[in-house]
Design an enzyme around this catalytic site. Structure first.
Site, PDB file in Angstrom:
ATOM      1  N   VAL A  43       0.824  -1.202   0.000  1.00  0.00           N
ATOM      2  CA  VAL A  43       0.000   0.000   0.000  1.00  0.00           C
ATOM      3  C   VAL A  43       0.861   1.257   0.000  1.00  0.00           C
ATOM      4  CG1 VAL A  43      -0.123   0.167   2.518  1.00  0.00           C
ATOM      5  CG2 VAL A  43      -2.004   1.058   1.143  1.00  0.00           C
ATOM      6  N   LYS A  44       2.108   1.154   0.450  1.00  0.00           N
ATOM      7  CA  LYS A  44       2.971   2.321   0.591  1.00  0.00           C
ATOM      8  C   LYS A  44       3.370   2.933  -0.753  1.00  0.00           C
ATOM      9  CE  LYS A  44       3.300   2.087   5.142  1.00  0.00           C
ATOM     10  NZ  LYS A  44       2.829   3.139   6.036  1.00  0.00           N
ATOM     11  N   ASP A  45       3.200   2.187  -1.846  1.00  0.00           N
ATOM     12  CA  ASP A  45       3.495   2.761  -3.167  1.00  0.00           C
ATOM     13  C   ASP A  45       2.678   4.022  -3.400  1.00  0.00           C
ATOM     14  OD1 ASP A  45       5.052   0.537  -3.488  1.00  0.00           O
ATOM     15  OD2 ASP A  45       3.906  -0.324  -5.142  1.00  0.00           O
TER      16      ASP A  45
END
Length: 453
Positions: A43-45
């Site tokens: 999700v950090k993308d």
């Protein structure tokens, strides 16, 4: 033809996947927002790209610059992908509790990795917070990302993750559950969903050793709650500015052991090969199941991929070393295996206290059943003998029957560990096991403790 101009254009639009086996006892529809479909497998993308683009637009990040960030690994991966495409250098500062796989992956995509000790205060110059800040001050043409306090983190999820969930559920989402670390995901998604429907409940999953739950409930930042923990990607010993407690309805805490066990369960029972925070998140959801109704649509977000934990949660030796294996259903028979070949030591009602003391010394035991011609009629243990001796220094020649306690409870071989623990908790210093043919053995507190993981 249909194609992306570069890998960054594939970020977002991840699927919702219905959960089945692990939520069979949950009376609601449970959907997983499956963020490993992002190119960096987390999700950090989303927020990594947003933070870089916002820094480019306002001049904080200059062409050819160096990006510096303290990360548990996933934000670093998102930053690395963007750095490769956009031509930046990247230095990632990590705590030593993070998996080796995360460090190796970051190096594989060109990042320089610096490792700092976990068990130090955030203000300690060795902490990864402090080292990140120092590097940004010392490195020319650099930009310190600071995902914890960078508002672009939350904004990324307000602009993308929240709208996706709303559209994919046709506006029917009633609960959103996610592990909380920097706070960007829960705050951005929570803000968007509550703007669409104020009745949507937002739940954060926290870990023991982190300050979020108590602070949310009391407004107290309790340093006594801070201690080392193993779970990766969630929990903090600081209060990041990205955590908007006003959009969060509540927190539930999950132990390191449960997070690890449920990380494995996701893979083995749902076919979902996910990271450590996903195990914490699904266990947190199960702890909250009384909050849900049959018509509810519960969305749980899974952060990252299991490939980053193959040396940890997916390694049986690592799990066993930390006691992170599911407890076996031990019975009385299991508890006496270590000493079942030894004879049960007893003392008769008419024998003297000195005889009991002699046997305690000889056999190095702490308690003895008392018998007469009818069977077990009492018990003595070293604490009772000690107390009686303080009251009467001439105790040695006193018959056992005059100072004995009630007999130990007798259980069958298939009696569960929980039931035996309950008997000992009620004040019994030991329990006797009926082996048949008029034979018995003893289970002590030590036997019980040695089988509790």
């Amino acid at each position: 033809m249909e194609y992306a101009e570069n890998i960054l254009e594939t970020i977002g639009n991840t699927p919702l996947v219905k959960m089945n086996a692990l939520v069979k006892d949950v009376d609601a529809l449970v959907l997983a927002k499956y963020e490993t479909f992002n190119p960096g497998n987390s999700v950090k993308d989303r927020m990594a790209l947003k933070m870089i683009e916002d820094a480019e637009s306002d001049g904080r990040l200059q062409p050819g610059g160096t990006i510096i960030e303290g990360t548990s690994g996933n934000t670093g991966m998102g930053l690395a992908l963007a750095a490769v495409v956009k031509g930046y250098k990247l230095i990632c500062v990590m705590a030593d509790k993070q998996s080796k796989e995360k460090m190796d992956i970051l190096r594989a995509v060109g990042a320089k990795v610096m490792v700092c000790p976990t068990n130090v205060d955030p203000e300690d110059p060795r902490s990864y917070y402090s080292v990140s800040k120092r590097l940004s001050e010392e490195t020319p043409n650099s930009w310190y990302v600071n995902q914890y306090d960078n508002p672009s983190n939350t904004l990324a999820h307000y602009e993308s993750t929240g709208p996706e969930i709303w559209e994919q559920t046709d506006g029917k989402v009633t609960h959103f559950i996610v592990g909380v670390g920097t706070g960007g995901t829960i705050s951005g998604v929570g803000k968007y969903l509550k703007e669409k429907n104020p009745n949507v409940k937002i739940w954060g999953v926290d870990t023991y050793g982190s300050v979020f739950k108590k602070y949310h409930e009391t407004g107290i930042f309790d340093e006594n709650e801070i201690y080392p923990y193993i779970t990766e990607g969630i929990g903090e010993d600081i209060l990041p500015k990205n955590v908007d407690f006003s959009v969060i309805d509540g927190f539930t805490k999950v132990t390191d052991k449960d997070a690890a066990i449920y990380t494995q369960k996701l893979a083995r029972e749902e076919g979902m090969f996910l990271g450590n925070s996903a195990g914490a998140a699904i266990k947190g959801l199960l702890q909250l199941k009384k909050e849900f109704k049959p018509e509810d649509v519960v969305v749980i977000l899974f952060h990252d991929h299991g490939s980053r934990y193959v040396g940890k949660m997916f390694n049986d030796d690592w799990m066993k070393e930390r006691g992170f294996v599911e407890e076996e259903a031990y019975t009385a028979s299991d508890l006496i295996k270590a000493h079942e070949d030894k004879q049960l030591v007893t003392v008769k009602t008419e024998e003297l206290v000195s005889h009991a003391i002699e046997r305690i010394r000889k056999f190095q035991i702490s308690q003895i059943p008392v018998v007469d011609s009818e069977g077990f009629v009492g018990s003595v243990d070293e604490s009772a003998l000690f107390t009686a001796f303080l009251d009467d220094k001439n105790l040695a020649d006193t018959p056992i029957k005059e100072i004995m306690n009630p007999p130990f409870p007798i259980v069958e071989k298939n009696t569960s560990l929980d039931e035996i623990s309950g008997l000992i908790k009620k004040g019994n210093s030991a329990v006797l096991v009926n082996l048949g043919n008029n034979k018995h053995h003893i289970i002590t507190k030590y036997d019980v403790i040695s089988h509790i993981k």
